[in-house]
Design an enzyme around this catalytic site. Structure first.
Site, PDB file in Angstrom:
ATOM      1  CB  SER A   1      -0.896  -0.008   1.237  1.00 22.45           C
ATOM      2  OG  SER A   1      -0.088  -0.106   2.395  1.00 22.45           O
TER       3      SER A   1
ATOM      4  CB  CYS B   1      -1.294  -2.508  -7.997  1.00 23.43           C
ATOM      5  SG  CYS B   1      -0.173  -3.315  -9.136  1.00 23.43           S
TER       6      CYS B   1
ATOM      7  CD  GLU C   1      -4.975   0.338  -3.796  1.00 23.72           C
ATOM      8  OE1 GLU C   1      -4.366   0.575  -2.749  1.00 23.72           O
ATOM      9  OE2 GLU C   1      -4.470  -0.278  -4.757  1.00 23.72           O
TER      10      GLU C   1
HETATM   11  P1  NAD Z   1       0.507  -3.768   2.852  1.00 23.23           P
HETATM   12  O1  NAD Z   1       1.141  -2.448   2.614  1.00 23.23           O
HETATM   13  O2  NAD Z   1      -0.464  -3.887   3.970  1.00 23.23           O
HETATM   14  O3  NAD Z   1       1.634  -4.897   3.155  1.00 23.23           O
HETATM   15  C1  NAD Z   1       2.694  -5.139   2.257  1.00 23.23           C
HETATM   16  C2  NAD Z   1       3.861  -5.772   3.024  1.00 23.23           C
HETATM   17  O4  NAD Z   1       4.354  -4.842   3.992  1.00 23.23           O
HETATM   18  C3  NAD Z   1       3.497  -7.037   3.775  1.00 23.23           C
HETATM   19  O5  NAD Z   1       4.565  -7.952   3.669  1.00 23.23           O
HETATM   20  C4  NAD Z   1       3.335  -6.569   5.217  1.00 23.23           C
HETATM   21  O6  NAD Z   1       3.674  -7.552   6.167  1.00 23.23           O
HETATM   22  C5  NAD Z   1       4.306  -5.408   5.307  1.00 23.23           C
HETATM   23  N1  NAD Z   1       3.869  -4.316   6.178  1.00 23.23           N
HETATM   24  C6  NAD Z   1       2.601  -3.981   6.507  1.00 23.23           C
HETATM   25  N2  NAD Z   1       2.598  -2.868   7.267  1.00 23.23           N
HETATM   26  C7  NAD Z   1       3.886  -2.503   7.432  1.00 23.23           C
HETATM   27  C8  NAD Z   1       4.523  -1.419   8.113  1.00 23.23           C
HETATM   28  N3  NAD Z   1       3.838  -0.495   8.764  1.00 23.23           N
HETATM   29  N4  NAD Z   1       5.875  -1.341   8.054  1.00 23.23           N
HETATM   30  C9  NAD Z   1       6.590  -2.244   7.363  1.00 23.23           C
HETATM   31  N5  NAD Z   1       6.027  -3.291   6.701  1.00 23.23           N
HETATM   32  C10 NAD Z   1       4.696  -3.415   6.725  1.00 23.23           C
HETATM   33  O7  NAD Z   1      -0.147  -4.217   1.458  1.00 23.23           O
HETATM   34  P2  NAD Z   1      -1.106  -5.456   1.167  1.00 23.23           P
HETATM   35  O8  NAD Z   1      -2.441  -5.184   1.776  1.00 23.23           O
HETATM   36  O9  NAD Z   1      -0.427  -6.729   1.471  1.00 23.23           O
HETATM   37  O10 NAD Z   1      -1.229  -5.381  -0.432  1.00 23.23           O
HETATM   38  C11 NAD Z   1      -2.163  -4.597  -1.108  1.00 23.23           C
HETATM   39  C12 NAD Z   1      -1.566  -3.291  -1.572  1.00 23.23           C
HETATM   40  O11 NAD Z   1      -0.427  -3.521  -2.387  1.00 23.23           O
HETATM   41  C13 NAD Z   1      -2.521  -2.468  -2.439  1.00 23.23           C
HETATM   42  O12 NAD Z   1      -2.440  -1.121  -2.044  1.00 23.23           O
HETATM   43  C14 NAD Z   1      -1.989  -2.669  -3.849  1.00 23.23           C
HETATM   44  O13 NAD Z   1      -2.298  -1.625  -4.753  1.00 23.23           O
HETATM   45  C15 NAD Z   1      -0.527  -2.718  -3.570  1.00 23.23           C
HETATM   46  N6  NAD Z   1       0.195  -3.357  -4.667  1.00 23.23           N
HETATM   47  C16 NAD Z   1       0.922  -2.533  -5.484  1.00 23.23           C
HETATM   48  C17 NAD Z   1       1.590  -3.065  -6.578  1.00 23.23           C
HETATM   49  C18 NAD Z   1       2.360  -2.168  -7.499  1.00 23.23           C
HETATM   50  O14 NAD Z   1       3.006  -2.684  -8.384  1.00 23.23           O
HETATM   51  N7  NAD Z   1       2.344  -0.855  -7.344  1.00 23.23           N
HETATM   52  C19 NAD Z   1       1.531  -4.445  -6.829  1.00 23.23           C
HETATM   53  C20 NAD Z   1       0.797  -5.272  -5.956  1.00 23.23           C
HETATM   54  C21 NAD Z   1       0.134  -4.695  -4.878  1.00 23.23           C
END
Ligand code: NAD
Length: 491
Positions: A233, A288, A382
């Site tokens: 995210s 995404c 989103e």
């Molecule tokens: P998220 O940000 O909640 O988590 C992603 C990763 O970060 C996980 O491994 C999680 O354990 C870790 N994490 C969570 N909070 C954290 C923090 N505060 N500090 C450090 N690490 C942390 O995302 P999600 O819910 O797993 O995935 C969905 C999101 O990913 C959506 O917003 C989507 O658009 C995005 N996404 C983007 C792309 C791109 O190419 N831009 C591709 C796939 C997904």
């Protein structure tokens, strides 16, 4: 959707190569399948001493791996590709069961991962070390070197594809690698580790550390880790980028998105309707690159009716998978509730969806919200579910202005049969990936993947040649071949 029981690998701990698993002696999080609520097992949360041990192993492995010739390194990647193909169906089962997407979608994400792997297999053919005689008897040359122990933090929505954006290129370039999977989908990473071992990757080159926020922060701060990529995210991508940059580490962090599809009157109605629906509803909207806002410009005839008809054909639990969790379902349905409360027309309502025999699964049906105002939350946030917000404008310029005012910048698409209109749009769209009559404009490799604006922090794209540039550093060597050569300006 599959109905047979799928064998699920149990997580024996954190992976650091060979047959070694650092025992999962720490606290566990439970993992459930979004398909039907089945408990899949526990995922251990790594403690600092575990992470220290993994980084130490990766650092030891780096000494040998980084000096192994590139041509030999990619041989392991070739063998890994063969294994992914051999275990394709089994991996698709696993992704489906832990993520909730359909089997076809799971299979497609492995294919996309293999595409990046193929690019990495070709590294010896595209390796761009250059040499030029810059003055009489003097040459300048540059060579690429790996960075060291590197880290990749990945989200839940593509358990195989997103890790595969970075693993093959980073490893191929000679780095050793730590993967921090999403705690919601930890199992595919375990299987990838087993297959790397079978492919003959030396211990310590590919490692898996499980955990949550604290684990990730400890990894980012670890002095033994030199560079990192993140996909998730925007809120976290921004924080991770700033944290790494403050430590002087190289970082590329990809965030969320709000992708707009623009339809003009000369669009082909049937193709457009099918494609818009596939973009918005595929992977239950948890991409995404998914369409999230549809902008209809002027009189687009029957296209909206056809979109509604196409979306109605989708069978929840068959061609539309589950969303990741009960919390995600509640959040998505909250957006639909508030849109209804704001007076918008819910042309198709996916709230309360369930699948017979899988009542504990977390499903949201296809949802179309009509007549949304550009500033409304469902036009701006989103939502990350199978929900499409529909806006009407009179002109293409108005549509482009709406698209360009959103803070993200992954994808923007137009549907038209006019080349001039397509070009007008693609030149003006404020996004890193533009589609012409394509709703999910993910470039095929070697064209690289990467958005703009709040969808990405850091320089360059995550795949293609930018991936090679990101995971390597340049050394420049200047040589005076004849020490006595005087006819040059080099001292
Ligand atoms: P998220 O940000 O909640 O988590 C992603 C990763 O970060 C996980 O491994 C999680 O354990 C870790 N994490 C969570 N909070 C954290 C923090 N505060 N500090 C450090 N690490 C942390 O995302 P999600 O819910 O797993 O995935 C969905 C999101 O990913 C959506 O917003 C989507 O658009 C995005 N996404 C983007 C792309 C791109 O190419 N831009 C591709 C796939 C997904």
């Amino acid at each position: 959707m599959t109905s047979k029981p799928i064998p699920v690998p149990q997580i024996r701990g954190h992976y650091t190569g060979g047959h070694e698993w650092i025992p999962a002696g720490e606290s566990n999080l439970e993992v459930y399948s979004p398909l039907d609520g089945t408990r899949l097992g526990g995922v251990p949360i790594a403690i600092p001493s575990t992470i220290d041990e993994v980084v130490k192993n990766a650092n030891t492995a780096f000494k040998t791996w980084s000096t192994t010739p590139l041509k030999d390194r990619v041989q392991v990647l070739f063998r890994f590709k063969t294994l992914l193909e051999k275990h394709h169906a089994e991996l698709a089962d696993l992704i489906q069961v832990e993520n909730g997407k359909t089997w076809t979608e799971a299979k497609a994400e492995i294919d996309k991962g293999i595409e990046v792997l193929e690019f990495a297999c070709s590294l010896p053919q595209i390796w761009d070390q250059g040499l030029l005689e810059v003055s009489t008897g003097v040459s300048c040359q540059y060579e690429r070197y790996p960075l060291g122990v590197v880290l990749s933090i990945v989200p839940f929505n593509f358990p195989a594809m997103v890790p595969m954006w970075t693993i093959p290129i980073a490893i191929g370039c000679g780095n050793t690698f730590i993967l921090k999977p999403s705690e919601l989908v930890p199992l595919t990473a375990v299987r990838l580790a087993e297959l790397f071992n079978e492919a003959g990757l030396p211990p310590g080159v590919f490692n898996v550390v499980h955990g949550t926020r604290e684990t990730t922060e400890y990894l980012i701060d670890h002095p033994g880790i030199t560079a990192l990529s993140f996909v998730g995210s925007t809120k976290v991508a921004r924080m991770v980028y700033q944290r790494a940059a403050n430590l002087g580490k190289r970082a590329l962090t990809l965030g969320g998105a709000k992708n707009h599809l623009v339809v003009v009157p000369d669009a082909d109605p049937e193709i457009t309707a099918k494609n818009v629906v596939a973009s918005a509803m595929g992977c239950a909207g948890q991409r995404c690159m998914a369409a999230s806002v549809l902008i209809l410009v002027g009189d687009t005839g029957t296209i909206l009716d056809q979109i509604v008809e196409e979306a109605k054909k989708i069978k929840v639990g068959e061609d539309l998978g589950a969303v990741i969790s009960a919390a995600a379902k509640e959040r998505i349905e909250g957006y639909i509730n508030r849109a209804e409360g704001a007076g918008y027309t819910i042309l198709l309502d996916g709230r309360g969806a369930s699948v017979k025999g899988k009542e504990a699964g977390t499903y949201v049906g296809p949802t179309l919200i009509e007549g949304v105002l550009p500033g409304d939350e469902c036009a701006c946030d989103e939502i990350f579910g199978p929900v499409l917000s529909i806006i009407h404008t009179q002109t293409l310029d108005e549509a482009i202005a709406i698209e360009n005012s959103n803070p993200y910048g992954n994808a923007a698409s137009i549907y038209t049969s006019s080349g001039a209109v397509a070009r007008y749009f693609s030149e003006r769209a404020n996004a890193g990936m533009v589609g012409i009559n394509i709703g999910v404009p993910v470039p095929r490799e070697p064209f690289s993947f990467g958005g703009w604006n709040d969808s990405k922090f850091g320089h360059g794209d995550i795949t293609g040649m930018d991936g090679v540039r990101f995971w390597t550093k340049l050394k420049k060597i200047t040589t005076k071949w004849t020490a006595s050569a005087s006819q040059n300006w080099m001292s």
